[in-house]
Design a protein around this motif. Structure first.
Motif, mmCIF file in Angstrom:
data_model
loop_
_atom_site.group_PDB
_atom_site.id
_atom_site.type_symbol
_atom_site.label_atom_id
_atom_site.label_comp_id
_atom_site.label_asym_id
_atom_site.label_seq_id
_atom_site.Cartn_x
_atom_site.Cartn_y
_atom_site.Cartn_z
ATOM 1 N N ARG B 31 0.834 -1.201 0.000
ATOM 2 C CA ARG B 31 0.000 0.000 0.000
ATOM 3 C C ARG B 31 0.867 1.249 0.000
ATOM 4 N N TYR B 33 0.699 5.687 -0.319
ATOM 5 C CA TYR B 33 -0.166 6.850 -0.150
ATOM 6 C C TYR B 33 0.610 8.124 -0.478
ATOM 7 N N TYR B 35 0.317 12.296 0.404
ATOM 8 C CA TYR B 35 -0.308 13.335 1.221
ATOM 9 C C TYR B 35 0.321 14.681 0.853
ATOM 10 N N PRO B 43 -0.980 16.378 7.655
ATOM 11 C CA PRO B 43 -1.002 15.832 6.292
ATOM 12 C C PRO B 43 -2.431 15.616 5.797
ATOM 13 N N PHE B 45 -4.782 13.739 2.947
ATOM 14 C CA PHE B 45 -4.771 12.607 2.030
ATOM 15 C C PHE B 45 -5.001 13.065 0.602
ATOM 16 N N TYR B 48 -4.286 6.927 -2.948
ATOM 17 C CA TYR B 48 -3.881 5.656 -2.353
ATOM 18 C C TYR B 48 -3.792 4.586 -3.425
ATOM 19 N N GLU B 56 -8.212 5.192 -4.576
ATOM 20 C CA GLU B 56 -8.960 6.385 -4.195
ATOM 21 C C GLU B 56 -8.144 7.625 -4.483
ATOM 22 N N LEU B 91 4.151 14.362 0.851
ATOM 23 C CA LEU B 91 4.612 13.212 1.627
ATOM 24 C C LEU B 91 4.105 11.920 1.010
ATOM 25 N N ILE B 97 -0.558 -3.386 6.153
ATOM 26 C CA ILE B 97 -2.020 -3.439 6.254
ATOM 27 C C ILE B 97 -2.522 -2.168 6.915
ATOM 28 N N ARG B 98 -2.201 -2.015 8.191
ATOM 29 C CA ARG B 98 -2.625 -0.794 8.879
ATOM 30 C C ARG B 98 -1.413 -0.049 9.378
ATOM 31 N N GLY B 99 -1.625 1.214 9.655
ATOM 32 C CA GLY B 99 -0.486 2.049 10.031
ATOM 33 C C GLY B 99 0.231 2.486 8.779
ATOM 34 N N GLN B 100 0.945 3.585 8.868
ATOM 35 C CA GLN B 100 1.658 4.112 7.712
ATOM 36 C C GLN B 100 3.037 4.588 8.125
ATOM 37 N N PHE B 101 3.980 4.402 7.219
ATOM 38 C CA PHE B 101 5.357 4.828 7.448
ATOM 39 C C PHE B 101 5.700 5.850 6.384
ATOM 40 N N PHE B 102 6.083 7.023 6.828
ATOM 41 C CA PHE B 102 6.263 8.142 5.925
ATOM 42 C C PHE B 102 7.705 8.281 5.454
ATOM 43 N N GLY B 103 7.829 8.812 4.257
ATOM 44 C CA GLY B 103 9.114 9.253 3.761
ATOM 45 C C GLY B 103 9.415 10.654 4.248
#
Lengths: 111, 111
Positions: B31, B33, B35, B43, B45, B48, B56, B91, B97-103
Motif C-alpha cells: 500500500r 499513499y 499526502y 497531512p 490525504f 492511495y 482512491e 509526503l 495493512i494498517r499504520g503508515q510509514f512516511f518518507g
C-alpha cells in the motif's frame, strides 16, 4: 469540517515530567488511531497506535489512551526528554487506508 | 531498504511548469499513499494505491495532478502547470495493512 482536532497548538513541559497530548474526533466510525512525531524538514515518524477495541496501548515511555464515549484520545510521554521536542500529530481512520490527521501540537521539553 | 525514500527532497519551480516527484516505498509494503502538508496543518490525504491500482483519489487532487504506480513498487506524482497554491510538502507513505510509514517528503516551492 475538521474530524480530528488537536486543540492545543503548543505545550511546554519540564524534562522528566509527564507530557500529555490530546486529540478529539467527531466520527464515531473511526476504528484505528495513530500518533506520529515530526521533526522539521522530516516526514512524520510513527510512534504508537491503538485499535478501537482497546482503551490503552503502551510502548516504552509512550502510552495512548482511548475514550470512545468521549471521542478522545491522549498520548502520555513519561518521562519527557528534550529529544521528544517535536510536533505530534494524531490520525484516525475508518477504513484501513485513509487517515485523517489533526493539525498537530508542538511539544517543547525544557531541560 | 530501511524506509520510504522520496526524490527530490526540495523542488523550486516557476508557475506553469510541470514537476514530478518519486516515492520508493518499503519493499514489502503493497500500500502506498500520497499526502500534502501545508504550514500549520496535518497531512492531507491525496491518493492511495494498493499494488499498482489507484483505489482512491481525494477531491483535493485537481486534474493537474496525476499519480502512478506502474509496477506496484515505486510511485510518481506529477503536477502539471504548477500554481503558487501548490507550494507544500508532498509526503509519501507505505504500509503493509494498517499504520503508515512516511518518507521525508518533497518540499515544493512554486515561484
Amino acid at each position: 469540517d475538521q474530524q480530528v482536532k488537536q486543540n492545543s497548538p503548543s505545550l511546554s513541559v519540564q524534562e522528566g515530567r509527564i507530557s500529555i497530548l490530546n486529540c478529539d474526533y467527531t466520527n464515531s466510525m473511526f476504528d484505528y488511531f495513530l500518533w506520529y512525531k515530526k521533526y522539521p524538514a522530516e516526514g512524520p515518524t510513527f510512534l504508537i497506535s491503538i485499535s478501537s477495541i482497546k482503551d490503552k496501548n503502551e510502548d516504552g515511555r509512550f502510552t495512548v489512551f482511548l475514550n470512545k464515549s468521549a471521542k478522545h484520545l491522549s498520548l502520555h510521554i513519561v518521562p519527557s526528554q528534550p529529544g521528544d521536542s517535536a510536533v505530534y500529530f494524531c490520525a484516525a481512520s475508518v477504513v484501513a487506508y485513509k487517515y485523517i490527521f489533526g493539525t498537530g501540537t508542538r511539544l517543547k521539553v525544557l531541560a | 531498504d530501511t524506509g520510504v525514500s522520496q526524490d527530490p527532497r526540495h523542488k523550486i519551480t516557476k508557475r506553469g511548469q510541470n514537476v514530478t516527484f518519486r516515492c520508493d516505498p518499503i519493499s514489502e509494503h503493497n500500500r502506498l499513499y500520497w499526502y500534502r502538508q501545508t504550514l500549520g496543518q496535518g497531512p492531507e490525504f491525496l491518493t492511495y494505491f494498493q499494488n499498482e491500482a489507484q483505489l482512491e483519489k481525494s477531491r483535493l487532487l485537481s486534474d493537474r495532478f496525476s499519480a502512478e504506480r506502474p509496477k506496484g513498487s515505486f510511485s510518481t506524482l506529477e503536477i502539471q502547470r504548477t500554481e503558487q497554491g501548490d507550494s507544500a510538502m508532498y509526503l509519501c507513505a507505505s504500509s503493509p495493512i494498517r499504520g503508515q510509514f512516511f518518507g521525508p517528503g518533497t518540499r515544493l516551492t512554486v515561484l
